[in-house]
Scaffold this motif. Structure first.
Motif, short mmCIF file in Angstrom:
data_model
loop_
_atom_site.label_atom_id
_atom_site.label_comp_id
_atom_site.label_asym_id
_atom_site.label_seq_id
_atom_site.Cartn_x
_atom_site.Cartn_y
_atom_site.Cartn_z
N MET A 83 21.11 -9.88 -4.09
CA MET A 83 19.63 -9.82 -4.51
C MET A 83 18.95 -8.41 -4.81
SD MET A 83 16.31 -12.08 -3.16
CE MET A 83 15.44 -10.57 -2.40
N ILE A 84 19.07 -7.67 -3.61
CA ILE A 84 18.55 -6.47 -3.55
C ILE A 84 19.28 -5.55 -4.69
CG2 ILE A 84 17.84 -4.38 -2.27
CD1 ILE A 84 16.35 -7.01 -1.31
N ALA A 85 20.40 -5.50 -4.77
CA ALA A 85 21.26 -4.98 -5.77
C ALA A 85 20.78 -5.28 -7.17
CB ALA A 85 22.84 -4.93 -5.70
N GLU A 86 20.40 -6.47 -7.44
CA GLU A 86 20.18 -6.97 -8.70
C GLU A 86 18.66 -6.41 -8.95
OE1 GLU A 86 21.72 -8.72 -10.86
OE2 GLU A 86 20.30 -8.40 -12.21
N ILE A 87 18.04 -6.31 -8.07
CA ILE A 87 16.39 -5.84 -8.27
C ILE A 87 16.60 -4.16 -8.52
CG2 ILE A 87 14.08 -5.24 -7.20
CD1 ILE A 87 14.66 -7.84 -5.47
N GLY A 89 18.92 -3.13 -10.31
CA GLY A 89 19.80 -3.22 -11.72
C GLY A 89 21.08 -2.71 -11.66
N LYS A 90 21.87 -2.84 -10.31
CA LYS A 90 23.18 -2.46 -10.07
C LYS A 90 24.24 -3.74 -10.58
CE LYS A 90 21.78 1.57 -8.32
NZ LYS A 90 22.17 2.11 -7.34
N LYS A 91 25.35 -2.99 -10.77
CA LYS A 91 26.50 -3.79 -11.20
C LYS A 91 26.60 -4.93 -10.21
CE LYS A 91 31.31 -2.98 -12.43
NZ LYS A 91 32.26 -1.92 -13.03
N THR A 92 26.61 -4.65 -8.84
CA THR A 92 26.80 -5.45 -7.67
C THR A 92 26.02 -6.49 -7.74
OG1 THR A 92 25.75 -3.98 -6.28
CG2 THR A 92 28.26 -3.73 -6.32
N GLY A 93 24.82 -6.50 -8.31
CA GLY A 93 23.75 -7.49 -8.33
C GLY A 93 24.09 -8.98 -8.52
N CYS A 94 23.43 -9.95 -8.33
CA CYS A 94 23.80 -11.38 -8.41
C CYS A 94 23.88 -11.65 -9.79
CB CYS A 94 22.93 -12.26 -7.59
SG CYS A 94 21.20 -12.01 -8.13
N SER A 95 23.07 -10.92 -10.76
CA SER A 95 23.21 -11.19 -12.30
C SER A 95 23.82 -9.81 -12.82
CB SER A 95 21.71 -11.50 -12.77
OG SER A 95 21.34 -12.50 -12.03
N LYS A 96 24.64 -9.30 -12.03
CA LYS A 96 25.34 -8.20 -12.73
C LYS A 96 24.56 -6.92 -13.11
CE LYS A 96 29.80 -9.93 -13.33
NZ LYS A 96 30.58 -11.01 -13.79
N GLY A 97 23.34 -6.83 -12.52
CA GLY A 97 22.19 -5.82 -12.79
C GLY A 97 21.72 -6.04 -14.22
N LYS A 98 21.69 -7.37 -14.99
CA LYS A 98 21.09 -7.37 -16.13
C LYS A 98 19.92 -8.17 -16.16
CE LYS A 98 25.68 -7.62 -18.12
NZ LYS A 98 26.77 -8.39 -19.12
N GLY A 99 19.62 -8.65 -14.81
CA GLY A 99 18.51 -9.69 -14.96
C GLY A 99 17.25 -9.23 -14.21
N GLY A 100 17.56 -8.34 -13.20
CA GLY A 100 16.28 -8.11 -12.24
C GLY A 100 15.76 -9.12 -11.65
N SER A 101 14.79 -8.72 -11.02
CA SER A 101 13.79 -9.59 -10.00
C SER A 101 13.56 -11.01 -10.59
CB SER A 101 12.57 -9.05 -9.47
OG SER A 101 11.61 -10.12 -9.09
N GLU A 297 19.95 -6.09 8.99
CA GLU A 297 20.46 -6.68 7.78
C GLU A 297 19.75 -6.09 6.44
OE1 GLU A 297 19.41 -10.96 7.54
OE2 GLU A 297 20.79 -11.30 5.70
N ILE A 298 18.38 -6.06 6.51
CA ILE A 298 17.58 -5.60 5.52
C ILE A 298 18.11 -4.08 5.21
CG2 ILE A 298 15.39 -5.05 4.58
CD1 ILE A 298 14.43 -7.49 6.16
N LYS A 299 18.00 -3.35 6.21
CA LYS A 299 18.52 -1.86 5.92
C LYS A 299 19.77 -1.56 5.05
CE LYS A 299 18.89 2.62 7.91
NZ LYS A 299 20.28 2.84 7.08
N GLU A 300 20.53 -2.63 5.73
CA GLU A 300 22.14 -2.56 5.12
C GLU A 300 22.00 -3.16 3.47
OE1 GLU A 300 24.38 -3.41 9.30
OE2 GLU A 300 24.25 -5.09 7.85
N ALA A 301 21.26 -4.34 3.31
CA ALA A 301 21.25 -4.56 2.06
C ALA A 301 20.62 -3.54 1.23
CB ALA A 301 20.21 -5.72 1.92
N PHE A 302 19.70 -2.73 1.38
CA PHE A 302 19.20 -1.42 0.60
C PHE A 302 20.17 -0.50 0.32
CE2 PHE A 302 14.55 -2.50 -0.68
CZ PHE A 302 14.57 -3.83 -0.13
N ASP A 303 20.89 -0.17 1.49
CA ASP A 303 21.72 0.69 1.37
C ASP A 303 22.75 0.27 0.44
OD1 ASP A 303 20.45 2.20 3.42
OD2 ASP A 303 21.83 1.80 5.07
N PHE A 304 23.28 -0.92 0.47
CA PHE A 304 24.34 -1.31 -0.56
C PHE A 304 23.97 -1.32 -1.89
CE2 PHE A 304 25.69 -5.00 -2.97
CZ PHE A 304 27.08 -5.08 -2.70
N ALA A 305 22.57 -1.55 -2.12
CA ALA A 305 21.91 -1.39 -3.43
C ALA A 305 21.95 -0.08 -4.06
CB ALA A 305 20.62 -2.21 -3.63
#
Ligand SMILES: Cc1ncc(C[n+]2csc(CCOP(=O)(O)OP(=O)(O)O)c2C)c(N)n1
Ligand SMILES: [Mg+2]
Length: 322
Positions: A83-87, A89-101, A297-305
């Motif tokens: 979810m954070i990666a999606e926000i 705009g990253k390829k690893t996002g739940c909508s592959k970075g094409k959808g956003g929030s 967990e939240i810090k890890e999610a932002f690092d991942f994004a």
């Protein structure tokens, strides 16, 4: 009544509400860095409904939501990192970075999508309910929307059809009294109760304080149990309040459409504080432990994004779910 945090359900309520609030506040804190390039509609103050929902919904059930959908995605068990990666705009996002929030989706947990168009996901949720009925799967379809969506024609078509066909759908209206800067008073006739009006269409209806997680849970549970039995749809109205601006990371009590007084009144009804006050003294260490693990967990999610790559230009026209 004093509760012990050893009560697993209350512990889960706390964890979920703290997690949702902390994710939203972290987005708000980092937004000005300019790395999240999509608009964000945060639900700080509105954590009780999605958190009660997370304790009732099954993985196999469906859910859809609106522009303000982060909390519902998390409540349905959607993956925080993607979810954070999606926000971002990253390829690893739940909508592959094409959808956003506003376009979150996680098919692995049957979170079937969110939409930027007010009311747009309501017929999608009804269609999912129809599929469950036709296939006799016993799944329930949960549809989240705001009070503004009640003013879209598609709401009436959808709830009429769901009622007529006795579809397994729970309509969840989070009434935060505003559609952007317009209060209900300038949008609907004086004295109207949304749930009373909807009752006239035919579904069963319940309403309650949407910042009291125990009431929300009880009503949502009652509705879901009935709907799962095949008795047709329920409409639930939960009264709540968003603390931050309609769209973006800031407080906006200074711009004239609502008063600081009104905001303070609702802040006193903070769903997290209200629950915490019910715990006994021995529970505080446990709360601290939860906070620490959620913060990590939240810090890890932002690092991942942050570390994830952007999608390549060549992927622009490829399907997200193919
Ligand atoms: C069909 C349509 N009309 C108008 C808008 C602009 N718009 C975006 S969010 C919003 C407010 C919706 O209010 P509500 O449904 O109460 O949800 P809340 O933002 O309060 O959670 C509006 C009018 C839109 N996105 N789609
Ligand atoms: Mg609203």
């Amino acid at each position: 009544m004093v509760y012990s945090i050893k009560d697993k359900l209350l512990l889960n309520f706390y964890k979920s509400m703290y997690r949702i609030r902390s994710v939203e506040l972290e987005i708000s804190k980092r937004y000005s860095e300019g790395k999240m390039r999509c608009p964000v509609h945060l639900s700080v103050g509105q954590e009780a409904v999605p958190s009660a929902f997370s304790e009732i919904v099954s993985k196999n059930d469906f859910a859809v939501s609106s522009h303000r959908g982060h909390a519902h995605y998390l409540g349905k068990g959607g993956n925080l990192k993607t979810m954070i990666a999606e926000i971002y705009g990253k390829k690893t996002g739940c909508s592959k970075g094409k959808g956003g929030s506003m376009h979150l989706i996680d098919l692995s947990v049957n979170f079937m999508g969110t939409s930027a168009i007010v009311g747009n996901s309501i017929p999608m949720g009804v269609g999912l309910g129809l599929s469950a009925k036709v296939k006799k799967t016993k799944q329930v379809s949960f549809i989240f929307f705001g009070d503004g969506a009640i003013e879209e024609g598609v709401f009436y078509e959808s709830i009429n059809f769901a009622t007529l066909k006795k579809l397994p759908v729970v309509f969840i209206c989070e009434n935060n009294f505003y559609s952007v800067y317009s209060p209900l008073a300038v949008r609907q006739p004086p004295g109207r109760s949304i749930s009373k009006m909807v009752k006239g269409i035919g579904p069963k209806v319940l309403k309650c304080d949407g910042n009291d997680i125990i009431s929300v849970y009880n009503n949502l549970k009652k509705a879901t149990t009935e709907v799962r039995k095949g008795n047709g749809p329920f409409f639930l109205e939960f009264f709540t309040y968003r603390w931050l601006e309609h769209c973006g990371p800031n407080y906006d009590n200074n711009i004239g459409y609502r008063t600081e007084d009104e905001f303070r009144k609702w802040k006193k009804k903070d769903p997290i504080n209200r629950l915490v006050k019910k715990f006994d003294n021995k529970s505080y260490n446990q709360i601290k432990k939860i906070n620490r693990s959620v913060n990590k967990e939240i810090k890890e999610a932002f690092d991942f994004a942050e570390k994830s790559p952007f999608p390549h230009q060549s992927e622009a026209y490829k399907g997200v779910y193919a």
